[in-house]
Design a protein around this motif. Sequence first.
Motif, PDB file in Angstrom:
ATOM      1  N   GLY A 183       0.770  -1.332   0.487  1.00  0.00           N
ATOM      2  CA  GLY A 183      -0.252  -0.074   0.360  1.00  0.00           C
ATOM      3  C   GLY A 183       1.057   0.851  -0.048  1.00  0.00           C
ATOM      4  N   LEU A 184       2.127   1.493  -0.086  1.00  0.00           N
ATOM      5  CA  LEU A 184       2.885   2.893   0.318  1.00  0.00           C
ATOM      6  C   LEU A 184       3.789   1.991  -1.467  1.00  0.00           C
ATOM      7  N   LEU A 185       4.612   3.505  -1.341  1.00  0.00           N
ATOM      8  CA  LEU A 185       5.502   3.309  -3.007  1.00  0.00           C
ATOM      9  C   LEU A 185       7.112   3.027  -2.249  1.00  0.00           C
ATOM     10  N   GLU A 186       8.000   2.656  -3.171  1.00  0.00           N
ATOM     11  CA  GLU A 186       9.473   1.671  -2.628  1.00  0.00           C
ATOM     12  C   GLU A 186       9.781   2.536  -2.288  1.00  0.00           C
ATOM     13  N   TYR A 187      10.550   2.698  -1.541  1.00  0.00           N
ATOM     14  CA  TYR A 187      11.337   3.354  -0.704  1.00  0.00           C
ATOM     15  C   TYR A 187      12.969   3.596  -1.989  1.00  0.00           C
ATOM     16  N   PRO A 188      13.698   4.156  -2.011  1.00  0.00           N
ATOM     17  CA  PRO A 188      14.703   4.006  -3.102  1.00  0.00           C
ATOM     18  C   PRO A 188      15.934   3.149  -3.045  1.00  0.00           C
ATOM     19  N   HIS A 189      16.060   2.350  -3.607  1.00  0.00           N
ATOM     20  CA  HIS A 189      17.710   1.285  -4.115  1.00  0.00           C
ATOM     21  C   HIS A 189      18.583   1.993  -4.698  1.00  0.00           C
ATOM     22  N   TYR A 190      19.822   1.188  -3.988  1.00  0.00           N
ATOM     23  CA  TYR A 190      21.187   1.749  -4.225  1.00  0.00           C
ATOM     24  C   TYR A 190      21.874   0.888  -4.571  1.00  0.00           C
ATOM     25  N   THR A 191      22.740   0.417  -6.131  1.00  0.00           N
ATOM     26  CA  THR A 191      23.508  -0.480  -5.880  1.00  0.00           C
ATOM     27  C   THR A 191      25.259  -0.093  -5.871  1.00  0.00           C
ATOM     28  N   ARG A 192      26.430  -0.884  -5.330  1.00  0.00           N
ATOM     29  CA  ARG A 192      27.597  -0.388  -6.457  1.00  0.00           C
ATOM     30  C   ARG A 192      27.502   0.301  -7.856  1.00  0.00           C
ATOM     31  N   PRO A 193      28.470   1.570  -7.629  1.00  0.00           N
ATOM     32  CA  PRO A 193      29.469   1.749  -6.690  1.00  0.00           C
ATOM     33  C   PRO A 193      29.153   2.481  -5.541  1.00  0.00           C
ATOM     34  N   ALA A 194      29.831   2.986  -4.336  1.00  0.00           N
ATOM     35  CA  ALA A 194      28.979   3.559  -3.577  1.00  0.00           C
ATOM     36  C   ALA A 194      28.978   4.879  -3.365  1.00  0.00           C
ATOM     37  N   GLU A 195      30.203   5.341  -4.916  1.00  0.00           N
ATOM     38  CA  GLU A 195      30.032   6.654  -4.923  1.00  0.00           C
ATOM     39  C   GLU A 195      30.405   6.661  -6.262  1.00  0.00           C
ATOM     40  N   PHE A 196      29.063   7.869  -6.790  1.00  0.00           N
ATOM     41  CA  PHE A 196      29.373   7.896  -8.534  1.00  0.00           C
ATOM     42  C   PHE A 196      29.088   9.648  -9.018  1.00  0.00           C
ATOM     43  N   ARG A 197      30.352  10.314  -9.803  1.00  0.00           N
ATOM     44  CA  ARG A 197      30.264  11.194  -9.978  1.00  0.00           C
ATOM     45  C   ARG A 197      29.384  12.300  -8.384  1.00  0.00           C
ATOM     46  N   GLY A 198      30.612  11.741  -7.390  1.00  0.00           N
ATOM     47  CA  GLY A 198      29.850  12.797  -6.746  1.00  0.00           C
ATOM     48  C   GLY A 198      29.163  13.072  -5.617  1.00  0.00           C
ATOM     49  N   LEU A 199      28.229  11.571  -6.064  1.00  0.00           N
ATOM     50  CA  LEU A 199      26.689  11.351  -5.479  1.00  0.00           C
ATOM     51  C   LEU A 199      27.188  10.058  -4.758  1.00  0.00           C
ATOM     52  N   GLN A 200      26.779  10.111  -3.547  1.00  0.00           N
ATOM     53  CA  GLN A 200      26.482   9.000  -2.853  1.00  0.00           C
ATOM     54  C   GLN A 200      25.064   8.032  -2.060  1.00  0.00           C
ATOM     55  N   VAL A 201      25.651   6.695  -1.834  1.00  0.00           N
ATOM     56  CA  VAL A 201      24.980   6.333  -1.257  1.00  0.00           C
ATOM     57  C   VAL A 201      24.550   5.934  -0.332  1.00  0.00           C
TER      58      VAL A 201
END
Length: 272
Positions: A183-201
């Motif tokens: 009944g809720l929308l999905e939470y955000p997902h992440y996979t490797r790499p831990a950092e991409f173009r300065g964006l951190q998981v």
Amino acid sequence: MHFDILTLFPGLFESVFRESIVKRAVDAGLVSIAIHNIRDYAQDKHHVTDDAPYGGGGGMVMKVEPIILALEDILGAELIARQKQTGEIQVPIILLTPAGRLFNQEMAREFERYGHIVLICGRYEGVDERICELAVTHEVSIGDYVLSGGEIPAMVIVEAVTRLVPGVLGDMRALIEDSHASGLLEYPHYTRPAEFRGLQVPEVLLSGDHAKVARWRRQQALRRTWERRPDLLKRAKLSEEDRRFLETLQQQKESPEAEEACPHEEREGPAH
Ligand code: 6GU
């Protein structure tokens, strides 16, 4: 699970059903799909399936005879008549039309439980109303926008129902946690790499603290649903903690300067 599909464009279904999850379900013997060309049931020499509307106006209307003959060939005339007389449905006969009820996950679950459904792909301008009077048990739309026919909506329903057939999804957890199942929308997902173009998981996901991860995901799902689909919150199953979190979101919105007074939320989330 068996699907019968009535269409004027059988070729449209080939590539979609020859790939991915539906193909796997068919190959595993869990699902079968029969595509029926309505044109094959037209009675006249030129196999005409539509005609101008009585009363005038634009567009064409799909004729009643070919569709009723196709349905009787597939299901038998007795079953179709009995469903209409008693209201007791054995095989849903579903007309895809923008004038139908809005399709949702609950309807997908309902259709899966029947084990056999029939999908009639109407064209946008319409089908002769007597098809509904004689045979149709459900009229379904997939959204508030215009498509030229019911073929893509029929594919949508086949895919949504197929995913619910036991054994089709290898990992049952994926099903239970899916958007809309809870009944809720999905939470955000992440996979490797831990950092991409300065964006951190988000740090919390790397912490190894499973309880903290679960709380963060729950809060992200709640926040997204609150922001994007507040209508879903009315029907979602919420705990006391969920309600407290939603209250803090509401309070922040009403007095944004009190941002710091947010004791409940996991702060490691991405910026909003
Ligand atoms: Cl089921 N049919 C058509 N023609 N258009 C639609 C639809 C169905 N659902 C949304 N738009």
